[in-house]
Design a protein around this motif. Sequence first.
Motif, mmCIF file in Angstrom:
data_model
loop_
_atom_site.group_PDB
_atom_site.id
_atom_site.type_symbol
_atom_site.label_atom_id
_atom_site.label_comp_id
_atom_site.label_asym_id
_atom_site.label_seq_id
_atom_site.Cartn_x
_atom_site.Cartn_y
_atom_site.Cartn_z
ATOM 1 N N GLU A 33 0.808 -1.211 0.000
ATOM 2 C CA GLU A 33 0.000 0.000 0.000
ATOM 3 C C GLU A 33 0.845 1.267 0.000
ATOM 4 O OE1 GLU A 33 -2.390 -0.396 3.444
ATOM 5 O OE2 GLU A 33 -3.729 -1.928 2.577
ATOM 6 N N GLU A 34 2.135 1.128 0.334
ATOM 7 C CA GLU A 34 3.018 2.280 0.466
ATOM 8 C C GLU A 34 3.856 2.462 -0.794
ATOM 9 O OE1 GLU A 34 5.306 1.250 3.858
ATOM 10 O OE2 GLU A 34 3.639 1.526 5.287
ATOM 11 N N PRO A 35 4.315 3.690 -1.063
ATOM 12 C CA PRO A 35 5.233 3.897 -2.199
ATOM 13 C C PRO A 35 6.501 3.085 -1.980
ATOM 14 C CG PRO A 35 4.379 5.998 -1.405
ATOM 15 C CD PRO A 35 3.965 4.965 -0.399
ATOM 16 N N PRO A 36 6.975 2.381 -2.988
ATOM 17 C CA PRO A 36 8.121 1.484 -2.776
ATOM 18 C C PRO A 36 9.430 2.231 -2.611
ATOM 19 C CG PRO A 36 7.514 1.498 -5.089
ATOM 20 C CD PRO A 36 6.470 2.313 -4.371
ATOM 21 N N THR A 37 10.274 1.696 -1.738
ATOM 22 C CA THR A 37 11.666 2.124 -1.597
ATOM 23 C C THR A 37 12.519 0.871 -1.667
ATOM 24 O OG1 THR A 37 11.688 1.884 0.809
ATOM 25 C CG2 THR A 37 10.980 4.024 -0.087
ATOM 26 N N VAL A 38 13.816 1.052 -1.786
ATOM 27 C CA VAL A 38 14.701 -0.108 -1.815
ATOM 28 C C VAL A 38 14.523 -0.934 -0.548
ATOM 29 C CG1 VAL A 38 17.101 -0.882 -1.834
ATOM 30 C CG2 VAL A 38 16.381 0.976 -3.333
ATOM 31 N N ARG A 58 5.655 -7.723 -8.112
ATOM 32 C CA ARG A 58 6.483 -7.511 -9.306
ATOM 33 C C ARG A 58 6.479 -6.047 -9.709
ATOM 34 N NH1 ARG A 58 5.124 -5.681 -14.442
ATOM 35 N NH2 ARG A 58 3.347 -7.093 -14.555
ATOM 36 N N ARG A 59 5.343 -5.378 -9.615
ATOM 37 C CA ARG A 59 5.268 -3.955 -9.978
ATOM 38 C C ARG A 59 6.113 -3.106 -9.024
ATOM 39 N NH1 ARG A 59 -1.246 -3.491 -11.308
ATOM 40 N NH2 ARG A 59 -1.131 -4.320 -13.447
ATOM 41 N N HIS A 60 6.029 -3.412 -7.724
ATOM 42 C CA HIS A 60 6.857 -2.669 -6.759
ATOM 43 C C HIS A 60 8.338 -2.867 -7.072
ATOM 44 C CE1 HIS A 60 3.715 -1.169 -4.258
ATOM 45 N NE2 HIS A 60 4.492 -0.986 -3.199
ATOM 46 N N LEU A 61 8.693 -4.090 -7.350
ATOM 47 C CA LEU A 61 10.085 -4.411 -7.644
ATOM 48 C C LEU A 61 10.562 -3.685 -8.892
ATOM 49 C CD1 LEU A 61 12.586 -6.139 -7.037
ATOM 50 C CD2 LEU A 61 11.537 -7.985 -8.339
ATOM 51 N N ASN A 62 9.764 -3.702 -9.926
ATOM 52 C CA ASN A 62 10.141 -3.055 -11.179
ATOM 53 C C ASN A 62 10.229 -1.541 -11.013
ATOM 54 O OD1 ASN A 62 10.826 -3.236 -13.944
ATOM 55 N ND2 ASN A 62 8.767 -2.602 -14.513
ATOM 56 N N GLN A 63 9.305 -0.982 -10.242
ATOM 57 C CA GLN A 63 9.286 0.462 -10.052
ATOM 58 C C GLN A 63 10.527 0.952 -9.318
ATOM 59 O OE1 GLN A 63 5.660 1.908 -8.288
ATOM 60 N NE2 GLN A 63 6.481 3.959 -7.896
ATOM 61 N N VAL A 64 10.898 0.274 -8.243
ATOM 62 C CA VAL A 64 12.041 0.734 -7.469
ATOM 63 C C VAL A 64 13.347 0.475 -8.207
ATOM 64 C CG1 VAL A 64 12.576 -1.335 -6.111
ATOM 65 C CG2 VAL A 64 12.855 0.927 -5.087
ATOM 66 N N ARG A 65 13.375 -0.557 -9.046
ATOM 67 C CA ARG A 65 14.586 -0.809 -9.836
ATOM 68 C C ARG A 65 14.810 0.287 -10.867
ATOM 69 N NH1 ARG A 65 14.989 -4.621 -13.096
ATOM 70 N NH2 ARG A 65 17.218 -5.054 -12.918
ATOM 71 N N GLN A 66 13.732 0.877 -11.367
ATOM 72 C CA GLN A 66 13.877 1.989 -12.301
ATOM 73 C C GLN A 66 14.362 3.247 -11.599
ATOM 74 O OE1 GLN A 66 10.110 2.408 -14.269
ATOM 75 N NE2 GLN A 66 10.214 0.410 -15.269
ATOM 76 N N ILE A 67 13.958 3.410 -10.338
ATOM 77 C CA ILE A 67 14.357 4.602 -9.585
ATOM 78 C C ILE A 67 15.801 4.486 -9.100
ATOM 79 C CG2 ILE A 67 13.882 5.972 -7.521
ATOM 80 C CD1 ILE A 67 10.955 5.007 -7.739
ATOM 81 N N GLU A 68 16.149 3.342 -8.522
ATOM 82 C CA GLU A 68 17.494 3.142 -7.969
ATOM 83 C C GLU A 68 18.040 1.790 -8.428
ATOM 84 O OE1 GLU A 68 18.327 4.485 -3.912
ATOM 85 O OE2 GLU A 68 16.167 4.786 -3.685
ATOM 86 N N PRO A 69 18.421 1.669 -9.674
ATOM 87 C CA PRO A 69 18.851 0.353 -10.198
ATOM 88 C C PRO A 69 20.079 -0.210 -9.514
ATOM 89 C CG PRO A 69 19.333 2.117 -11.769
ATOM 90 C CD PRO A 69 18.469 2.723 -10.708
ATOM 91 N N LEU A 72 19.027 -6.975 -3.375
ATOM 92 C CA LEU A 72 18.109 -8.056 -3.697
ATOM 93 C C LEU A 72 18.876 -9.282 -4.176
ATOM 94 C CD1 LEU A 72 15.236 -6.100 -5.441
ATOM 95 C CD2 LEU A 72 15.266 -7.041 -3.133
ATOM 96 N N ASP A 73 18.518 -10.418 -3.623
ATOM 97 C CA ASP A 73 19.206 -11.669 -3.919
ATOM 98 C C ASP A 73 18.466 -12.412 -5.029
ATOM 99 O OD1 ASP A 73 21.149 -13.828 -3.183
ATOM 100 O OD2 ASP A 73 19.266 -14.875 -2.756
ATOM 101 N N SER A 74 19.167 -12.764 -6.099
ATOM 102 C CA SER A 74 18.517 -13.417 -7.235
ATOM 103 C C SER A 74 17.970 -14.790 -6.860
ATOM 104 C CB SER A 74 19.487 -13.533 -8.413
ATOM 105 O OG SER A 74 20.591 -14.358 -8.073
#
Length: 826
Positions: free
Chosen positions: A549-554, A621-632, A639-641
């Motif tokens: 529900e919150e804006p994603p951060t790393v 997945r959307r949260h993950l993708n969004q934060v990766r675009q902000i701070e790749p 994040l561990d693969s």
Amino acid sequence: MNLIDALGGADVEYAVCTTFPFEPLFFGNYAIDPLQDAGVVAPVVLMDGQKYEQLARRNQLSSRAIGNHYYLEPISVSGAFHPKVNFLAGEDACHVGVSSANLTLGEYSTAAQLGQTVTVPRDVDQGEESLAPEVIHVAKEVRRFTQHLAADHISGHDVQTQIDRAVNTTEWLEDLDHQTDISGGFFHNLDEPILQQVTEELGDVTTAVLFAPFFGSEETLSRIGTTIGADQYEVLVSDGNTHLTPEDAVSAFGDDVTFRPLVHDTSRWIHAKGLLLKGPWGTAILYGSPNITGRALLDTASSGNIEAAILSVTTEDSDESPLWRQSSFPVHPGEQRDPGSFDFAEYTPVSQETATTTFVLDDARVERVQGETITVRFVAPHIDDGKSVTVESSAGDAVQIDWQQDTDDEQEGVTATLPEAWAQTIVRLRLSEEEYSNFRQITTEPTEGTREVTGLLRSDGREGVQSLVDEALFFDVGVATAAISQATSKLTEKYQQRQDDPDDSTNDDSDEGSWATGGTRITTKRRKPHLELKDGMDYAQKRIETLLEEPPTVRSVEELIDHFDNLWYYITKGLIRSALSPQLQEGDDPYETELNVERLHSICVNRIETIISSKFLLHSRRHLNQVRQIEPDTTADVLDSDQLTDVFIVHPATLLSLMDWHDEAFVERFGFLRQYHQALTTADPLIGELLIDGEHISHRLSEFERTLREQLSAFSDRLDRDLTLPGDFDTGLELLFYGFWYRELAQQRDNDLFDNSAIFDHYDPAGLAETAQITLRGKQRVEDNREYEALRKGTFDPIVRLTEGANDPTPQLEAIITKVDATQRH
């Protein structure tokens, strides 16, 4: 300075005390009650390693208070572990003591000591004149000293845990401001010699007054004199109790050195030691543990003793130092006398113990209590695998164990099953008549499960969950589910308080210590194990919902993945355990357990429906993708693969396999795979790269299965019956890949995804080929088995069109396998 007096009115959770010699009877009879009255569950005493060995060999560590009421940890260094520091840590106050007093009856009751106690309340008014800035500085430095000791000189896991809790609980000290230009403070020699630090801070010294029970040789005193560089030296002598050759002092400090007696009206002998230095800047007093020796004042911990002291600096100009006006130290210098008139004590050679150790036992601790037996972990890095090792107690008992390192790389040492009576026993390891280790105690947590609860609290319920789930389901460790339930209950309360009062500073994320208190224990009030596991699932689910529900951060995405991984783990392992029930209940002696497996099964199935209906995969997945675009870059670091592969692929694939195992549709397969494809489209580069490497995914699934088989083997051995997995994991992965890749490749935009030869430049060909093979096996499985008919006839499903010959990706998949095979042959 008296530890017992200092505890009066204290309200703390942890205590860390250091000493050179130690008397267990004194500490047990005089210190434990005040410490426990103050709120300390398990005090820690750090003592010199050689003194510890002497006590162990003389069987003087047999007090049951050791281990039951406090920890006693040996510290081995080049010289002696010699500081006398007390660090009493609480959430609302910190009490610090630095003195010359060791933890023995004689030094507390019959010796004149010199020390200082300071108290810093958490809610201190920064403007209060009663709390000097030096006090905050000393408290902070003692806290850091304690932290450094734990990191660099302590090998006992349980002791490190207690000290970490003390340090974390007083994190609030770092938020208190103090002046940076203060004089004096707390000094130690972990990194730099004490005397060098003192002289660098003070500047020119005109007069140096030295007193201590022990003085060094002529050479050492000359080096001390050179470092101080005073114009005049004075030695204070306690008649009959000062070990000094006066000719050495005259030779080192010059003919002008004067000798004066230490005079007092009590019957106490003087154990205080210190330096009184004067210069144009004022007067300074260094007092604490250092004697006037090279190992104490001129060396660091790597080559000498470990020492600690307080430096008090005043600018007042007086002929008499404030040192001699302290009511707690009724001593003052007498008139100058000829050194020949004193009764100097002679050096008594230290008696050498006949036994010397040949290798190190770093740790011995109880990991699990099972009825009348305990599982003990021994850590001794220099023992080779395959050795037969004898565990000897200081009381003369012995037991033989086979030394075999754990296969889990994260765990050091070996585990052995011993009778419960060995808990808290002082032991050493023996390889032969000439090869044996130092002594150590087999430690336990103050209450069973405390370690697990505290670990969960400090990690916000993220770390250690999966080990506890396995212990509960496959090893019948009842305290495991209790630890989960009680820790998540506290964490839920914490987040509720934060929600109710977001402005409350005590709920700040940075204050981890406030949730790792000494009062955290497994209570006797228990719920059913399946309900305690449900508590853990509830907490993980609530955290996932809140974070989505919150804006994603790393940081929030990292936490989100941790909780999602744990929630999947509860479900998959719970369903695996329920799949074993028929095997456990068959035969003449069905397996009885407090765990209600049927209810656990229902809870897990309901949780799957929540994951699907709430679209956790898609939103995560959307949260993950969004934060990766902000701070790749930052995201890639944290994040561990492997964990991402487990969350987004391995656990969903396992779920599909488990439906075959149970012959039950927890969710409708067609609907699940359709939503899975929608959630994990290859349009997201990270998820796409995970899904395209079939070799890595197969490896992760194999690791999961291997671990499960090892757990099942141990479970079988304990129950003395044969248990087998009711199915395999290949089914789920093949269905997952078929459902995903046939949908993905059937779309016109991806018609040439695998036909593009450039793909081999970016991805591992073997991984691509494995992906294609798994997918084709999935297609064949669906075509051959009637139970998967819904996957062939799903409404508006692109796969239906494939059966009619439209956009069939089969040729692409077969071509990539052929190409990889041809490349490998060449």
